[in-house]
Design a protein around this motif. Structure first.
Motif, PDB file in Angstrom:
ATOM      1  N   ILE A 172     -16.936  28.015 -11.130  1.00  0.00           N
ATOM      2  CA  ILE A 172     -16.207  27.783  -9.888  1.00  0.00           C
ATOM      3  C   ILE A 172     -17.094  28.278  -8.755  1.00  0.00           C
ATOM      4  CG2 ILE A 172     -14.066  28.209  -8.628  1.00  0.00           C
ATOM      5  CD1 ILE A 172     -13.768  26.782 -11.404  1.00  0.00           C
ATOM      6  N   ARG A 173     -17.392  27.390  -7.824  1.00  0.00           N
ATOM      7  CA  ARG A 173     -18.288  27.725  -6.719  1.00  0.00           C
ATOM      8  C   ARG A 173     -17.550  27.549  -5.401  1.00  0.00           C
ATOM      9  NH1 ARG A 173     -23.924  24.864  -8.597  1.00  0.00           N
ATOM     10  NH2 ARG A 173     -24.240  26.174 -10.427  1.00  0.00           N
ATOM     11  N   PRO A 174     -16.997  28.660  -4.881  1.00  0.00           N
ATOM     12  CA  PRO A 174     -16.241  28.571  -3.633  1.00  0.00           C
ATOM     13  C   PRO A 174     -17.103  28.011  -2.501  1.00  0.00           C
ATOM     14  CG  PRO A 174     -15.946  30.702  -4.675  1.00  0.00           C
ATOM     15  CD  PRO A 174     -17.036  29.992  -5.426  1.00  0.00           C
ATOM     16  N   PRO A 175     -16.532  27.359  -1.529  1.00  0.00           N
ATOM     17  CA  PRO A 175     -15.089  27.242  -1.365  1.00  0.00           C
ATOM     18  C   PRO A 175     -14.470  26.076  -2.130  1.00  0.00           C
ATOM     19  CG  PRO A 175     -16.157  26.327   0.550  1.00  0.00           C
ATOM     20  CD  PRO A 175     -17.253  26.855  -0.359  1.00  0.00           C
ATOM     21  N   ARG A 176     -15.235  25.028  -2.469  1.00  0.00           N
ATOM     22  CA  ARG A 176     -14.596  23.880  -3.118  1.00  0.00           C
ATOM     23  C   ARG A 176     -15.379  23.335  -4.298  1.00  0.00           C
ATOM     24  NH1 ARG A 176     -13.526  19.434   0.893  1.00  0.00           N
ATOM     25  NH2 ARG A 176     -12.126  18.737  -0.720  1.00  0.00           N
ATOM     26  N   GLY A 177     -16.438  23.976  -4.697  1.00  0.00           N
ATOM     27  CA  GLY A 177     -17.294  23.416  -5.727  1.00  0.00           C
ATOM     28  C   GLY A 177     -16.901  23.816  -7.139  1.00  0.00           C
ATOM     29  N   VAL A 178     -17.073  22.895  -8.056  1.00  0.00           N
ATOM     30  CA  VAL A 178     -16.855  23.135  -9.477  1.00  0.00           C
ATOM     31  C   VAL A 178     -17.990  22.450 -10.226  1.00  0.00           C
ATOM     32  CG1 VAL A 178     -15.350  22.721 -11.455  1.00  0.00           C
ATOM     33  CG2 VAL A 178     -14.347  23.195  -9.224  1.00  0.00           C
ATOM     34  N   LEU A 179     -18.662  23.203 -11.103  1.00  0.00           N
ATOM     35  CA  LEU A 179     -19.720  22.627 -11.929  1.00  0.00           C
ATOM     36  C   LEU A 179     -19.251  22.664 -13.374  1.00  0.00           C
ATOM     37  CD1 LEU A 179     -22.583  21.539 -12.420  1.00  0.00           C
ATOM     38  CD2 LEU A 179     -23.315  23.923 -12.641  1.00  0.00           C
ATOM     39  N   ILE A 180     -18.886  21.502 -13.898  1.00  0.00           N
ATOM     40  CA  ILE A 180     -18.453  21.400 -15.294  1.00  0.00           C
ATOM     41  C   ILE A 180     -19.702  21.230 -16.145  1.00  0.00           C
ATOM     42  CG2 ILE A 180     -17.175  20.021 -16.970  1.00  0.00           C
ATOM     43  CD1 ILE A 180     -15.330  19.214 -14.593  1.00  0.00           C
ATOM     44  N   PHE A 181     -19.905  22.151 -17.091  1.00  0.00           N
ATOM     45  CA  PHE A 181     -21.093  22.039 -17.928  1.00  0.00           C
ATOM     46  C   PHE A 181     -20.769  21.951 -19.414  1.00  0.00           C
ATOM     47  CE2 PHE A 181     -20.489  26.577 -17.183  1.00  0.00           C
ATOM     48  CZ  PHE A 181     -20.625  27.129 -18.440  1.00  0.00           C
ATOM     49  N   HIS A 182     -19.478  21.911 -19.753  1.00  0.00           N
ATOM     50  CA  HIS A 182     -19.085  21.778 -21.159  1.00  0.00           C
ATOM     51  C   HIS A 182     -17.713  21.125 -21.201  1.00  0.00           C
ATOM     52  CE1 HIS A 182     -18.616  23.092 -25.413  1.00  0.00           C
ATOM     53  NE2 HIS A 182     -17.348  23.228 -25.071  1.00  0.00           N
ATOM     54  N   ALA A 183     -17.585  20.040 -21.953  1.00  0.00           N
ATOM     55  CA  ALA A 183     -16.292  19.378 -22.129  1.00  0.00           C
ATOM     56  C   ALA A 183     -16.305  18.660 -23.473  1.00  0.00           C
ATOM     57  CB  ALA A 183     -16.028  18.386 -21.007  1.00  0.00           C
TER      58      ALA A 183
END
Length: 68
Positions: A43-54
């Motif tokens: 979770i990278r505030p203020p609005r960022g999300v880095l998905i690295f596993h799914a």
């Protein structure tokens, strides 16, 4: 993204390569699904999300679902 938005488990886990923290989310891929997904994201505030596993839920994280 549904697996994150409607997750039933949210747990802090080590980030990629052991750097920083990430969040584990366990949820269904869509409302009508019976299967579970595990998604790990930074979770990278203020609005960022880095998905690295799914992927489909594995035994490594299944205990979090059973504890909930």
């Amino acid at each position: 993204m549904h697996a994150i938005r409607a997750s039933v488990v949210q747990v802090s886990v080590p980030g990629r390569d052991g750097h920083g923290d990430a969040m584990l989310f366990i949820g269904h891929p869509h409302p009508q699904a019976d299967r579970w997904l595990e998604v790990i994201a930074e979770i990278r505030p203020p609005r960022g999300v880095l998905i690295f596993h799914a992927m489909e839920l594995t035994d490594k994280f299944r205990h979090y679902l059973q504890e909930n």
